[in-house]
Design a protein around this motif. Structure first.
Motif, short mmCIF file in Angstrom:
data_model
loop_
_atom_site.label_atom_id
_atom_site.label_comp_id
_atom_site.label_asym_id
_atom_site.label_seq_id
_atom_site.Cartn_x
_atom_site.Cartn_y
_atom_site.Cartn_z
N GLU A 27 0.84 -1.20 0.00
CA GLU A 27 0.00 0.00 0.00
C GLU A 27 0.88 1.25 0.00
O GLU A 27 0.60 2.24 -0.70
CB GLU A 27 -0.92 0.00 1.23
N ILE A 28 1.95 1.20 0.77
CA ILE A 28 2.86 2.35 0.83
C ILE A 28 3.52 2.57 -0.52
O ILE A 28 3.63 3.70 -1.02
CB ILE A 28 3.93 2.13 1.92
N LEU A 29 3.95 1.47 -1.15
CA LEU A 29 4.67 1.58 -2.42
C LEU A 29 3.77 2.03 -3.57
O LEU A 29 4.25 2.55 -4.57
CB LEU A 29 5.34 0.25 -2.75
N LYS A 30 2.45 1.82 -3.42
CA LYS A 30 1.52 2.36 -4.43
C LYS A 30 1.56 3.88 -4.42
O LYS A 30 1.40 4.53 -5.46
CB LYS A 30 0.09 1.87 -4.15
N LYS A 31 1.79 4.44 -3.23
CA LYS A 31 1.81 5.90 -3.08
C LYS A 31 3.22 6.46 -3.27
O LYS A 31 3.39 7.55 -3.81
CB LYS A 31 1.27 6.29 -1.71
N THR A 32 4.22 5.70 -2.76
CA THR A 32 5.61 6.17 -2.82
C THR A 32 6.47 5.02 -3.31
O THR A 32 7.00 4.24 -2.52
CB THR A 32 6.10 6.62 -1.42
N SER A 33 6.59 4.89 -4.63
CA SER A 33 7.25 3.72 -5.22
C SER A 33 8.73 3.64 -4.89
O SER A 33 9.35 2.57 -4.99
CB SER A 33 7.08 3.73 -6.74
N GLN A 34 9.33 4.76 -4.49
CA GLN A 34 10.76 4.77 -4.19
C GLN A 34 11.05 4.72 -2.69
O GLN A 34 12.11 5.17 -2.24
CB GLN A 34 11.40 6.03 -4.79
N SER A 35 10.13 4.17 -1.93
CA SER A 35 10.33 4.09 -0.48
C SER A 35 11.31 2.97 -0.14
O SER A 35 10.99 1.78 -0.26
CB SER A 35 9.00 3.84 0.23
N ALA A 36 12.51 3.33 0.29
CA ALA A 36 13.51 2.33 0.66
C ALA A 36 13.07 1.51 1.87
O ALA A 36 13.21 0.28 1.86
CB ALA A 36 14.86 3.00 0.92
N PRO A 37 12.50 2.12 2.94
CA PRO A 37 12.08 1.33 4.09
C PRO A 37 11.00 0.29 3.75
O PRO A 37 11.05 -0.84 4.22
CB PRO A 37 11.56 2.38 5.07
N ALA A 38 10.01 0.68 2.92
CA ALA A 38 8.94 -0.25 2.56
C ALA A 38 9.50 -1.39 1.70
O ALA A 38 9.14 -2.56 1.87
CB ALA A 38 7.83 0.48 1.82
N THR A 39 10.39 -1.06 0.77
CA THR A 39 10.99 -2.09 -0.08
C THR A 39 11.83 -3.05 0.75
O THR A 39 11.81 -4.26 0.54
CB THR A 39 11.87 -1.42 -1.17
N LEU A 40 12.55 -2.48 1.72
CA LEU A 40 13.37 -3.31 2.60
C LEU A 40 12.51 -4.28 3.40
O LEU A 40 12.78 -5.49 3.46
CB LEU A 40 14.19 -2.42 3.54
N LEU A 41 11.45 -3.77 4.03
CA LEU A 41 10.57 -4.63 4.83
C LEU A 41 9.91 -5.70 3.96
O LEU A 41 9.71 -6.85 4.39
CB LEU A 41 9.51 -3.80 5.53
N LEU A 42 9.55 -5.33 2.73
CA LEU A 42 8.94 -6.28 1.82
C LEU A 42 9.93 -7.41 1.50
O LEU A 42 9.56 -8.60 1.46
CB LEU A 42 8.53 -5.56 0.53
N GLY A 43 11.19 -7.04 1.30
CA GLY A 43 12.22 -8.05 1.05
C GLY A 43 12.46 -8.93 2.26
O GLY A 43 12.65 -10.15 2.14
N MET A 44 12.46 -8.34 3.43
CA MET A 44 12.65 -9.10 4.66
C MET A 44 11.52 -10.10 4.86
O MET A 44 11.74 -11.25 5.26
CB MET A 44 12.75 -8.14 5.84
N ALA A 45 10.28 -9.66 4.57
CA ALA A 45 9.13 -10.56 4.70
C ALA A 45 9.22 -11.71 3.69
O ALA A 45 8.92 -12.87 4.01
CB ALA A 45 7.83 -9.78 4.51
N ALA A 46 9.64 -11.38 2.47
CA ALA A 46 9.78 -12.42 1.44
C ALA A 46 10.82 -13.46 1.86
O ALA A 46 10.65 -14.66 1.64
CB ALA A 46 10.16 -11.79 0.10
N LEU A 47 11.90 -12.99 2.49
CA LEU A 47 12.93 -13.93 2.95
C LEU A 47 12.38 -14.82 4.06
O LEU A 47 12.63 -16.04 4.07
CB LEU A 47 14.16 -13.15 3.45
#
Length: 616
Positions: A27-47
């Motif tokens: 949801e955050i990335l839909k609004k702010t596609s370049q959010s490093a914290p959201a991308t990081l957390l998404l990667g951590m969850a995928a791992l």
């Protein structure tokens, strides 16, 4: 991302709700596609959800958005490691080490990755840095000791284990590792005292009781040894598998089989347990229910190692039953898994290996022996038994070590570890001072293992790489080269679950390339080392006429005839190699020309059929 959303995502991740973490971050990335914290957390969850490739991509994207971020770097290191992408992990780890040179976690992660990539020297260097940062940490001392052991630097490993015990007297792992080192070095009394000390401090140290049993057995106290074996099993039934392996090494196969059955009932490491049972006897049609149980294991959650062991067991069973195509298919599966486990990050470099062989041949000349003849000593204590692995070296050592004047040291890694510090192949030079020191330390090692014997065998097969240096060090020593049918040798390598596989193992074409290099080296060494020092024994000849070739072996070693050498299987010495069952029974011929059963399924091994099968 917004502060509220950020907090909600972090809280969801902290409580292990990775689905909610992903929902919020998307949801955050839909609004702010370049959010490093959201991308990081998404990667951590995928791992965390084991979507490894996706995790790597996301974590790389996060690090691109926020370069040199510590959290992003360490999580990406973990994802690359979990994905077996060791090359990339090492590159990132080196970069992280430059950014945070005092960070223990970064250095530990890098050392672990180096270890998985079989770059043990680099792993050792990382661990040395970590220990300098935290010298009082016993766990780090143990890890460094383990690296030294892999490099066959056992003296330095022992120092680290002793320091770990001094820092934390209740650290059972340090006692266990040090005790095994002492036993390997022949320091049986010291091993006994170590175990006594540990048992006086630790609460329920089942593994230490087992180690104590082994030390007491070596110290010729069998009754007390048996007492502590049973104590170990009573304290921790899970130790039965390790106890069974030791009983096999001690030649007590019936007792080992009983423990394996107990381990099976306890559901302990089932792949290893079934493999132990199946190795212990020849399978017949009446064993079909047992094999069905084993096949059913493949439908259950298993570690890669256990799954590989199941396939090795099924391969051996199918071979026993004459189902050779099925057997080879199982061994193909086992080797594919074993390569992934042990060698995926360290591929066999045939060209580099061949270059090394050619440099060795160029250096190992009669002129070199004359130039450095003053580096040798007069001792004829060692008897070296060499050859390709799985060629019959264990049997040959068991025969010779059954002579009353000969002790057996088993496989000593000493020269394989020492030679890189003694020789510069590029410059074709030897360091005289280091060479003499290594020469004398080796004799002290053998004498410590067998203080009273006239000769001591060292049956490290891979010493054929450095046999020219060994001959230079001990020009009066005897060297026995055991040679076996090339295809049978290759098949035996492929069909054996090797604890520490050489880098060429598990892939047929690599085994063929390594075998060709071995043949090239031995052909050269046979031309430059005198016949009175180097004897080639054809394994098939020994099997066909045991007494004739046993007499030849003893004559070559300047030993008088002794009939005990014909009854080598009665020798009670410990045998720790995969051949421990074979050397405990009279010679049998079923292993000769075994390759014929697998003719249509040999694959790359068929290239070795061109070799002269009689060794002439």
């Amino acid at each position: 991302m917004s502060e509220d959303s950020s907090l909600l995502a972090e809280q969801a991740f902290s409580r292990g709700d990775y689905d909610e973490t992903e929902r919020i971050c998307r949801e955050i990335l839909k609004k702010t596609s370049q959010s490093a914290p959201a991308t990081l957390l998404l990667g951590m969850a995928a791992l965390k959800k084991r979507r490894l490739n996706e995790a790597v991509d996301l974590l790389k994207a996060a690090l691109h958005l926020s370069p040199n971020d510590y959290l992003g770097t360490t999580w990406l290191l973990g994802a690359l490691y979990e994905s077996s992408r060791y090359g990339e992990a090492i590159e990132l780890g080196i970069h992280a080490g430059k950014l945070w040179p005092q960070d223990v976690d970064v250095l530990l992660s890098l050392s672990q990755t180096y270890m998985m990539a079989n770059e043990v020297e680099a792993a050792k260097s990382c661990l040395e840095s970590v220990v300098r940062l935290q010298p009082a940490n016993p766990m780090l001392r143990c890890k460094l000791g383990g690296a030294y052991e892999l490099l066959a630097r056992d003296g330095e490993a022992a120092i680290q284990y002793k320091k770990a015990i001094a820092a934390q007297p209740r650290m059972e792992e340090a006692y266990f590792r040090l005790g095994h080192l002492l036993l390997a070095q022949g320091s049986y009394t010291e091993a006994v005292e170590l175990c006594k000390s540990g048992l006086s401090i630790l609460a329920r140290p089942a593994h230490l009781h087992l180690l104590y049993a082994q030390a007491l057995r070596k110290a010729q106290e069998p009754d007390l040894s048996e007492e502590h074996l049973q104590k170990a099993i009573s304290l921790d039934p899970k130790i039965t598998l390790a106890a069974a392996k030791w009983l096999e090494e001690d030649g007590r196969f019936a007792e080992a089989a009983a423990l394996l059955e107990k381990a099976k009932d306890l559901k302990l490491s089932q792949g290893s347990v079934y493999y132990g049972i199946i190795k212990g006897r020849k399978m017949s049609k009446s064993d079909r229910p047992l094999l069905q149980e084993l096949e059913n294991l493949l439908d259950t959650p298993l570690s890669l190692q256990e799954r590989a062991t199941v396939y090795y067991a099924l391969g051996k069973a199918a071979d026993d039953l004459g189902e050779y195509e099925k057997s080879m298919n199982h061994f193909d599966e086992a080797n594919a898994l074993s390569h992934r486990i042990h060698l995926s990050g360290h591929p066999f470099d045939a060209e580099r290996h061949r270059k090394w062989v050619n440099q060795t041949i160029e250096m190992a000349t009669p002129e070199l022996f004359r130039k450095y003849r003053n580096l040798g000593c007069k001792s004829d204590l060692p008897i070296f038994i060499i050859g390709m692995i799985r060629s019959g070296t264990s049997l040959t050592e068991q025969i010779i070590a059954s002579h009353p004047e000969v002790g057996g040291a088993g496989e000593q890694r000493y020269w394989l570890s020492e030679w890189p510090g003694l020789v510069n192949l590029e410059k074709q030079t030897i360091n005289p001072a280091k060479f003499i020191d290594a020469r004398d330390r080796y004799l002290a090692l053998l004498r410590g293992i067998e203080p009273e014997k006239r000769h001591v065998t060292d049956k490290m097969p891979m010493n054929f790489f450095v046999i020219w240096l060994i001959h230079l060090a001990y020009p009066n020593a005897k060297i026995i080269h055991v040679k076996r049918n090339p295809v049978d040798t290759a098949l035996s390598i492929y069909m054996t679950d090797l604890a520490k596989p050489p880098e060429y193992a598990h892939i047929k074409k690599n085994i063929v390339a390594a075998y060709r290099d071995y043949e090239k080296l031995m052909a050269h060494f046979s031309s430059v080392i005198p016949e009175q020092n180097l004897m080639t024994l054809q394994y098939e000849c020994l099997i066909a006429d045991q007494e004739f070739w046993t007499r030849k072996l003893l004559e070559f070693c300047n030993l008088n005839w002794d009939p005990k050498c014909l009854e080598f299987y009665a020798n009670e010495r410990l045998v720790t190699t995969p051949s421990r069952r074979q050397v405990r029974q009279p010679i049998y011929k079923s292993s000769m020309e075994k390759w014929r059963n697998f003719g249509p399924w040999l694959g790359d091994f068929a290239e070795l059929l061109e070799d002269d099968l009689d060794g002439s």
